[in-house]
Scaffold this motif. Structure first.
Motif, PDB file in Angstrom:
ATOM      1  N   ARG A 166       0.824  -1.206   0.000  1.00  0.00           N
ATOM      2  CA  ARG A 166       0.000   0.000   0.000  1.00  0.00           C
ATOM      3  C   ARG A 166       0.856   1.253   0.000  1.00  0.00           C
ATOM      4  O   ARG A 166       0.547   2.245  -0.668  1.00  0.00           O
ATOM      5  N   ALA A 167       1.932   1.255   0.782  1.00  0.00           N
ATOM      6  CA  ALA A 167       2.777   2.448   0.876  1.00  0.00           C
ATOM      7  C   ALA A 167       4.185   2.039   1.289  1.00  0.00           C
ATOM      8  O   ALA A 167       4.392   0.974   1.896  1.00  0.00           O
ATOM      9  N   VAL A 168       5.146   2.888   0.954  1.00  0.00           N
ATOM     10  CA  VAL A 168       6.546   2.651   1.312  1.00  0.00           C
ATOM     11  C   VAL A 168       7.135   3.967   1.830  1.00  0.00           C
ATOM     12  O   VAL A 168       6.919   5.028   1.242  1.00  0.00           O
ATOM     13  N   ARG A 169       7.837   3.877   2.942  1.00  0.00           N
ATOM     14  CA  ARG A 169       8.539   5.065   3.445  1.00  0.00           C
ATOM     15  C   ARG A 169       9.895   4.626   3.996  1.00  0.00           C
ATOM     16  O   ARG A 169      10.127   3.431   4.233  1.00  0.00           O
ATOM     17  N   SER A 170      10.764   5.556   4.192  1.00  0.00           N
ATOM     18  CA  SER A 170      12.100   5.236   4.708  1.00  0.00           C
ATOM     19  C   SER A 170      12.429   6.140   5.889  1.00  0.00           C
ATOM     20  O   SER A 170      11.853   7.218   6.044  1.00  0.00           O
ATOM     21  N   GLU A 171      13.341   5.682   6.708  1.00  0.00           N
ATOM     22  CA  GLU A 171      13.810   6.471   7.849  1.00  0.00           C
ATOM     23  C   GLU A 171      15.232   6.070   8.181  1.00  0.00           C
ATOM     24  O   GLU A 171      15.689   4.975   7.807  1.00  0.00           O
ATOM     25  N   ARG A 172      15.939   6.950   8.836  1.00  0.00           N
ATOM     26  CA  ARG A 172      17.339   6.713   9.175  1.00  0.00           C
ATOM     27  C   ARG A 172      17.469   6.068  10.548  1.00  0.00           C
ATOM     28  O   ARG A 172      16.758   6.407  11.490  1.00  0.00           O
ATOM     29  N   TYR A 173      18.369   5.064  10.618  1.00  0.00           N
ATOM     30  CA  TYR A 173      18.747   4.524  11.918  1.00  0.00           C
ATOM     31  C   TYR A 173      19.600   5.570  12.642  1.00  0.00           C
ATOM     32  O   TYR A 173      20.140   6.505  12.026  1.00  0.00           O
ATOM     33  N   ALA A 174      19.732   5.425  13.942  1.00  0.00           N
ATOM     34  CA  ALA A 174      20.599   6.320  14.711  1.00  0.00           C
ATOM     35  C   ALA A 174      22.035   6.239  14.220  1.00  0.00           C
ATOM     36  O   ALA A 174      22.796   7.216  14.284  1.00  0.00           O
ATOM     37  N   SER A 175      22.400   5.051  13.685  1.00  0.00           N
ATOM     38  CA  SER A 175      23.758   4.861  13.189  1.00  0.00           C
ATOM     39  C   SER A 175      23.963   5.500  11.821  1.00  0.00           C
ATOM     40  O   SER A 175      25.081   5.541  11.317  1.00  0.00           O
ATOM     41  N   GLY A 176      22.878   5.978  11.207  1.00  0.00           N
ATOM     42  CA  GLY A 176      22.995   6.604   9.899  1.00  0.00           C
ATOM     43  C   GLY A 176      22.537   5.740   8.750  1.00  0.00           C
ATOM     44  O   GLY A 176      22.365   6.225   7.633  1.00  0.00           O
ATOM     45  N   GLY A 177      22.320   4.433   8.984  1.00  0.00           N
ATOM     46  CA  GLY A 177      21.843   3.551   7.929  1.00  0.00           C
ATOM     47  C   GLY A 177      20.396   3.834   7.570  1.00  0.00           C
ATOM     48  O   GLY A 177      19.669   4.498   8.312  1.00  0.00           O
ATOM     49  N   LEU A 178      19.957   3.303   6.420  1.00  0.00           N
ATOM     50  CA  LEU A 178      18.606   3.562   5.931  1.00  0.00           C
ATOM     51  C   LEU A 178      17.717   2.335   6.134  1.00  0.00           C
ATOM     52  O   LEU A 178      18.072   1.218   5.760  1.00  0.00           O
TER      53      LEU A 178
END
Length: 221
Positions: A166-178
């Motif tokens: 239905r939907a896709v989103r992204s966010e950053r880990y605290a370590s900087g990874g995606l």
């Protein structure tokens, strides 16, 4: 339980059930990449079978059952419509001035064969028809892609089943990874994956021998 080469559903006894049955068949045949001739014949036959079932007197507000199946690989399309009515339908040979009575003639003409079976559970009967459907493929190809490349509308495999995105989103880990969060249309728990983590999606071959993901079909509820 339904398999990738079949779909079953029930219809209420109303006129809108005929176009709904056609829509389900059209979606499934699109998923199987059926040819135009097979799709047109299948929609005609299923429309007539459902229409006949809706006209049968039945006890109470019994539903009409429909089953669509691809048998073999590019061989037969089987359509089944079940109702709780008594009797067995017969092909009529109406005259030129008759306005009705041609339903089973429209089934008999494109069908490879057709018949009537008693229902194994419950009352009533199942009228079925099988059509030759060369080129139909009940097992879409699959390909693995990185989670970050998944898009809404695609069909992904998770927890042993196929789900439409239905939907896709992204966010950053605290370590900087995606991280990628994939929201599923059926309301199940979202997927949270590393951006580069592989995910299996349904795919189809395209010109030049490349394989690209395709969107999953939607079956009306």
């Amino acid at each position: 339980m339904a398999t990738p080469n079949e779909v079953t559903f029930r219809l209420s006894r109303c006129h809108s059930s005929v176009p709904r049955a056609r829509a389900v068949l059209r979606a499934k045949l699109g998923e199987w990449r059926a040819g135009q001739a097979a799709a047109a014949d299948g929609e005609l036959v299923l429309s007539e079978l459902v229409t006949n079932a809706l006209r049968v007197p039945v006890p109470g507000d019994r539903l009409v059952g429909v089953r669509i199946e691809c048998r073999g690989r590019g061989e037969l399309l089987r359509l089944e419509v079940s109702d709780a009515g008594a009797g067995r339908p017969e092909v009529r040979r109406p005259g030129g001035l008759d306005k009705g009575g041609r339903g089973l003639l429209l089934v008999e003409t494109p069908a490879h064969r057709w018949g009537v079976d008693e229902r194994r559970a419950g009352i009533g009967k199942t009228v079925w028809a099988e059509l030759l459907a060369p080129g139909i493929d009940p097992a879409p190809a699959e390909v693995e892609i990185a989670a970050v490349t998944v898009r809404p509308g695609q069909c992904v495999r998770a927890w042993g089943a196929w789900h439409t995105v239905r939907a896709v989103r992204s966010e950053r880990y605290a370590s900087g990874g995606l991280a990628v969060i994939i929201v599923l249309r059926d309301g199940g728990p979202s997927l949270r994956l590393d951006a580069a983590e592989p995910l299996t999606v349904r795919a189809t071959a395209v010109a030049g021998g490349r394989v690209q993901p395709i969107a999953g079909s939607v079956i009306p509820s």
